[in-house]
Design an enzyme around this catalytic site. Structure first.
Site, mmCIF file in Angstrom:
data_model
loop_
_atom_site.group_PDB
_atom_site.id
_atom_site.type_symbol
_atom_site.label_atom_id
_atom_site.label_comp_id
_atom_site.label_asym_id
_atom_site.label_seq_id
_atom_site.Cartn_x
_atom_site.Cartn_y
_atom_site.Cartn_z
ATOM 1 N N ASN A 59 0.847 -1.182 0.000
ATOM 2 C CA ASN A 59 0.000 0.000 0.000
ATOM 3 C C ASN A 59 0.889 1.241 0.000
ATOM 4 O OD1 ASN A 59 -1.661 2.213 1.108
ATOM 5 N ND2 ASN A 59 -3.216 0.626 1.341
ATOM 6 N N HIS A 70 -3.599 0.944 -3.442
ATOM 7 C CA HIS A 70 -3.708 -0.177 -2.513
ATOM 8 C C HIS A 70 -2.717 -1.260 -2.932
ATOM 9 C CE1 HIS A 70 -7.998 0.648 -0.791
ATOM 10 N NE2 HIS A 70 -7.278 1.762 -0.888
ATOM 11 N N GLU A 72 -2.762 -4.481 -3.608
ATOM 12 C CA GLU A 72 -3.061 -5.391 -4.706
ATOM 13 C C GLU A 72 -3.023 -4.669 -6.052
ATOM 14 O OE1 GLU A 72 -5.362 -6.599 -0.986
ATOM 15 O OE2 GLU A 72 -4.963 -4.743 -2.054
ATOM 16 N N SER A 95 -7.750 -9.113 3.409
ATOM 17 C CA SER A 95 -8.862 -9.326 2.490
ATOM 18 C C SER A 95 -9.021 -8.109 1.575
ATOM 19 C CB SER A 95 -10.149 -9.543 3.304
ATOM 20 O OG SER A 95 -11.249 -9.786 2.475
ATOM 21 N N CYS A 97 -10.232 -5.094 -0.707
ATOM 22 C CA CYS A 97 -11.416 -4.236 -0.771
ATOM 23 C C CYS A 97 -12.104 -4.418 -2.126
ATOM 24 C CB CYS A 97 -11.019 -2.775 -0.561
ATOM 25 S SG CYS A 97 -10.156 -2.056 -1.986
ATOM 26 N N CYS A 100 -9.821 -3.487 -5.165
ATOM 27 C CA CYS A 100 -8.773 -4.469 -5.448
ATOM 28 C C CYS A 100 -9.380 -5.780 -5.955
ATOM 29 C CB CYS A 100 -7.934 -4.703 -4.202
ATOM 30 S SG CYS A 100 -7.071 -3.199 -3.665
ATOM 31 N N ASP A 160 -8.502 4.972 4.321
ATOM 32 C CA ASP A 160 -8.058 3.960 3.354
ATOM 33 C C ASP A 160 -9.216 3.104 2.870
ATOM 34 O OD1 ASP A 160 -5.643 2.781 2.014
ATOM 35 O OD2 ASP A 160 -6.410 0.982 3.004
#
Length: 166
Positions: A59, A70, A72, A95, A97, A100, A160
């Site tokens: 991130n 982010h 990912e 996990s 969002c 992503c 975020d």
């Protein structure tokens, strides 16, 4: 291929392959790098089916001021132009969002390994609805690093994940 109804959570020691652990360890290293830069401790790696890491990311939202940076998305961006997305595995310490998740679905990444979803459960239902093989490992180190960060920086964390400010 049957549709998964949810991500698999709290897998037994026997069901976690060494590759998953090694890949998650690399994603954790990315999360720690982000934290050391003053950012949010979420890391990601993208690997081929043999476990070879193709790209890495963490991130960078705080460091760059980019609200879409982010882990990912950064990791996928770092992979560059490809035609083999459908043969890759995305690993994230947290996990993913909805943004992503959507990015990984757009590129048809068929498998996602998640370090934990106790501090934040992203859009795992979208993975399931789209037939993505999803494993949640509930790695204690991932849980702890996020709990500590959220407790120390609740305002940054809420920003975020898109929680509106006062």
């Amino acid at each position: 291929m049957p549709l998964l109804l949810s991500c698999h959570s709290e897998l037994s020691e026997e069901s976690m392959s060494m590759d998953e652990r090694l890949l998650l360890k690399e994603a954790i290293a990315e999360a720690k790098l982000g934290l050391s830069e003053g950012g949010i401790p979420i890391g990601s790696v993208l690997a081929d089916l043999s476990g070879k890491i193709i790209s890495r990311g963490h991130n960078l939202r705080i460091q760059t001021g980019d609200p879409t940076a982010h882990a990912e998305v950064v990791c996928i961006r770092n992979a560059g132009r490809r035609t083999d997305w459908h043969r890759l595995v995305l690993v994230s310490t947290l996990s993913p969002c909805i943004m992503c998740t959507g990015t990984s679905l757009l590129y048809k990444i068929p498998r996602v390994i998640i370090g934990e979803n106790r501090t934040f459960k992203g859009a795992e239902d979208l993975f399931a609805a789209n037939g993505v093989q999803c494993s949640v490992l509930q790695e204690p180190e991932c849980i702890e690093i996020m709990r500590e960060f959220i407790q120390a920086h609740p305002d940054v964390w809420n920003e975020d994940i898109g929680v509106p400010g006062a």
